[in-house]
Design a protein around this motif. Structure first.
Motif, mmCIF file in Angstrom:
data_model
loop_
_atom_site.group_PDB
_atom_site.id
_atom_site.type_symbol
_atom_site.label_atom_id
_atom_site.label_comp_id
_atom_site.label_asym_id
_atom_site.label_seq_id
_atom_site.Cartn_x
_atom_site.Cartn_y
_atom_site.Cartn_z
ATOM 1 N N GLN A 93 13.331 0.625 9.054
ATOM 2 C CA GLN A 93 12.991 -0.451 8.108
ATOM 3 C C GLN A 93 12.837 0.058 6.678
ATOM 4 N N THR A 94 13.095 1.349 6.471
ATOM 5 C CA THR A 94 12.885 1.908 5.136
ATOM 6 C C THR A 94 14.069 1.609 4.229
ATOM 7 N N TYR A 95 13.850 1.767 2.904
ATOM 8 C CA TYR A 95 14.917 1.588 1.916
ATOM 9 C C TYR A 95 15.610 2.937 1.710
ATOM 10 N N PRO A 96 16.919 3.044 2.057
ATOM 11 C CA PRO A 96 17.567 4.363 2.071
ATOM 12 C C PRO A 96 17.671 5.039 0.703
ATOM 13 N N SER A 97 17.787 4.247 -0.384
ATOM 14 C CA SER A 97 17.957 4.899 -1.690
ATOM 15 C C SER A 97 16.616 5.296 -2.315
ATOM 16 N N MET A 98 15.517 4.850 -1.705
ATOM 17 C CA MET A 98 14.202 5.205 -2.245
ATOM 18 C C MET A 98 13.667 6.459 -1.555
ATOM 19 N N THR A 99 12.839 7.198 -2.286
ATOM 20 C CA THR A 99 12.275 8.432 -1.726
ATOM 21 C C THR A 99 11.190 8.092 -0.701
ATOM 22 N N ALA A 100 10.743 9.141 0.000
ATOM 23 C CA ALA A 100 9.655 8.957 0.980
ATOM 24 C C ALA A 100 8.440 8.356 0.287
ATOM 25 N N ARG A 101 8.096 8.901 -0.868
ATOM 26 C CA ARG A 101 6.910 8.432 -1.595
ATOM 27 C C ARG A 101 7.073 6.975 -2.016
ATOM 28 N N GLU A 102 8.252 6.646 -2.539
ATOM 29 C CA GLU A 102 8.481 5.263 -2.993
ATOM 30 C C GLU A 102 8.425 4.282 -1.822
ATOM 31 N N ASN A 103 8.975 4.701 -0.679
ATOM 32 C CA ASN A 103 8.927 3.824 0.496
ATOM 33 C C ASN A 103 7.485 3.583 0.943
ATOM 34 N N PHE A 143 -0.868 13.529 5.551
ATOM 35 C CA PHE A 143 -1.207 13.200 6.942
ATOM 36 C C PHE A 143 0.023 13.291 7.844
ATOM 37 N N LEU A 144 1.162 12.812 7.331
ATOM 38 C CA LEU A 144 2.393 12.802 8.129
ATOM 39 C C LEU A 144 3.274 14.035 7.869
ATOM 40 N N GLU A 145 2.713 15.002 7.158
ATOM 41 C CA GLU A 145 3.411 16.270 6.876
ATOM 42 C C GLU A 145 4.780 16.021 6.253
ATOM 43 N N LEU A 146 4.793 15.178 5.235
ATOM 44 C CA LEU A 146 6.047 14.832 4.546
ATOM 45 C C LEU A 146 6.135 15.486 3.164
ATOM 46 N N HIS A 151 10.081 13.659 -2.441
ATOM 47 C CA HIS A 151 11.001 13.086 -3.436
ATOM 48 C C HIS A 151 12.437 12.978 -2.917
ATOM 49 N N THR A 152 12.605 13.094 -1.607
ATOM 50 C CA THR A 152 13.953 12.996 -1.025
ATOM 51 C C THR A 152 14.261 11.541 -0.670
ATOM 52 N N VAL A 154 15.314 8.552 1.429
ATOM 53 C CA VAL A 154 15.196 8.424 2.875
ATOM 54 C C VAL A 154 16.572 8.453 3.553
ATOM 55 N N GLY A 155 17.606 7.929 2.844
ATOM 56 C CA GLY A 155 18.957 7.934 3.396
ATOM 57 C C GLY A 155 19.501 9.330 3.667
ATOM 58 N N ASP A 156 18.913 10.359 3.025
ATOM 59 C CA ASP A 156 19.376 11.743 3.234
ATOM 60 C C ASP A 156 18.602 12.436 4.347
ATOM 61 N N MET A 157 17.686 11.727 5.002
ATOM 62 C CA MET A 157 16.830 12.382 6.012
ATOM 63 C C MET A 157 17.367 12.188 7.425
ATOM 64 N N SER A 158 16.870 13.038 8.339
ATOM 65 C CA SER A 158 17.199 12.872 9.758
ATOM 66 C C SER A 158 16.553 11.578 10.260
ATOM 67 N N TYR A 159 17.033 11.096 11.394
ATOM 68 C CA TYR A 159 16.497 9.852 11.960
ATOM 69 C C TYR A 159 14.986 9.959 12.189
ATOM 70 N N GLY A 160 14.568 11.097 12.742
ATOM 71 C CA GLY A 160 13.150 11.273 13.059
ATOM 72 C C GLY A 160 12.278 11.222 11.813
ATOM 73 N N MET A 161 12.765 11.829 10.721
ATOM 74 C CA MET A 161 11.970 11.823 9.496
ATOM 75 C C MET A 161 11.957 10.434 8.862
ATOM 76 N N ARG A 162 13.059 9.724 8.982
ATOM 77 C CA ARG A 162 13.087 8.349 8.444
ATOM 78 C C ARG A 162 12.069 7.480 9.186
ATOM 79 N N LYS A 163 12.012 7.682 10.514
ATOM 80 C CA LYS A 163 11.035 6.912 11.301
ATOM 81 C C LYS A 163 9.603 7.289 10.888
ATOM 82 N N ARG A 164 9.444 8.547 10.503
ATOM 83 C CA ARG A 164 8.111 8.988 10.094
ATOM 84 C C ARG A 164 7.701 8.308 8.775
ATOM 85 N N VAL A 165 8.688 8.177 7.859
ATOM 86 C CA VAL A 165 8.419 7.471 6.592
ATOM 87 C C VAL A 165 8.093 5.995 6.886
#
Ligand code: ATP
Length: 259
Positions: A93-103, A143-146, A151-152, A154-165
């Motif tokens: 459900q995350t926005y792929p062009s936004m970073t982990a922090r922005e999401n 907390f989620l060790e991100l 600043h990456t 989300v679209g550049d992350m692995s599936y597991g990390m995207r789910k974590r975001v």
């Protein structure tokens, strides 16, 4: 937060039909403070429909949903979310062009007391809220060790990390209960282990009870305090993992050789 031992979220005798299909037949479920409560059952049993009734996406024809004792059956999903019922969905459900922090920051918008108009005419509180949310987002990132992926995109992350975001976004609201629909689907074993650890931490460290639908029995049996089993839209068992594992109706309906 509710006091010790209280029910946080409750479904009472929910009946849901789609045309001739009776999806839920008087289903009741209670999520208690401090528990991880799994809902399991065969494909098409009604698990996701139950979660949709709890979060307000589906309106059952009869029955009630209560949150901290208050009847919320008539509230739409965004109002339930604003009350503190957070939800993750199947898939991303995350926005792929936004970073982990922005999401993660995007998860705060429901709690913003100042809307866009207030932001134009009254700068002070908005600025303060933004600073507060930025600080809270940092806590969630830790907390989620991100930290490394702050600043990456989300679209550049692995599936597991995207789910974590995605999870970070869901807990950004500091909910009173977290609803998760098949959080482990599509994950590697390592990703599942990480997520299971975070779900336990959410319960322990943040004090947020979790209700989850999950097909991975190993995960369900290892992290859940209670398990409700649904078959053909009916609750056939509810108990600890050990009680459910050995329940004859459950063995018949679902677990079979895996029990
Ligand atoms: N929006 C809908 N419109 C029509 N039928 C629906 C709808 N949502 C669910 N159903 C039906 O309700 C029944 C239960 O579906 P649901 O997705 O809740 O099951 P589930 O236990 O989550 O299944 P799975 O494990 O395969 O995801 C199915 O027969 C499904 O086709």
């Amino acid at each position: 937060m509710p006091s010790e031992g209280t029910t946080v979220l409750e479904a009472n005798a929910l009946c849901l039909r789609f045309g001739a299909v009776e999806t839920l037949k008087s289903v009741s479920l209670s999520v208690e403070r401090g528990e991880i409560h799994a809902v399991i059952g065969p494909n098409g049993a009604g698990k996701s429909s139950l979660l949709n009734c709890l979060s307000g996406f589906y309106r059952p024809q009869s029955g009630a949903v209560r949150f901290l004792g208050k009847d919320i059956s008539s509230l739409p999903p965004h109002k339930r979310a604003a009350l503190g019922i957070s939800r993750t969905f199947q898939g991303i459900q995350t926005y792929p062009s936004m970073t982990a922090r922005e999401n993660i920051l995007s998860g705060f918008h429901l709690r913003m007391s100042t809307g866009p108009f207030a932001a134009l005419v009254w700068w002070g509180p908005t600025r303060r809220e933004e600073e507060e949310f930025a600080a809270r987002a940092e806590k969630i990132i830790e907390f989620l060790e991100l930290e490394q992926l702050r600043h990456t995109p989300v679209g550049d992350m692995s599936y597991g990390m995207r789910k974590r975001v995605d999870l970070g976004r869901a807990i950004a609201l500091e909910p009173s209960v977290l609803i998760m629909d098949e959080p482990m689907a599509g994950m590697s074993n390592e990703e599942k282990e990480d997520l299971a650890r975070f779900i336990l931490d959410i319960r322990e460290g943040l004090g947020i009870p979790v209700v989850l639908v999950e097909h991975d029995m190993e995960v369900v049996m290892s992290i859940s305090d209670r398990v409700t089993v649904i078959d053909f839209g009916e609750v056939i068992a509810c108990g600890t993992p050990d009680e459910v594992r050995t329940h004859p109706a459950v063995i018949d309906a679902y677990l079979g050789d895996a029990a």
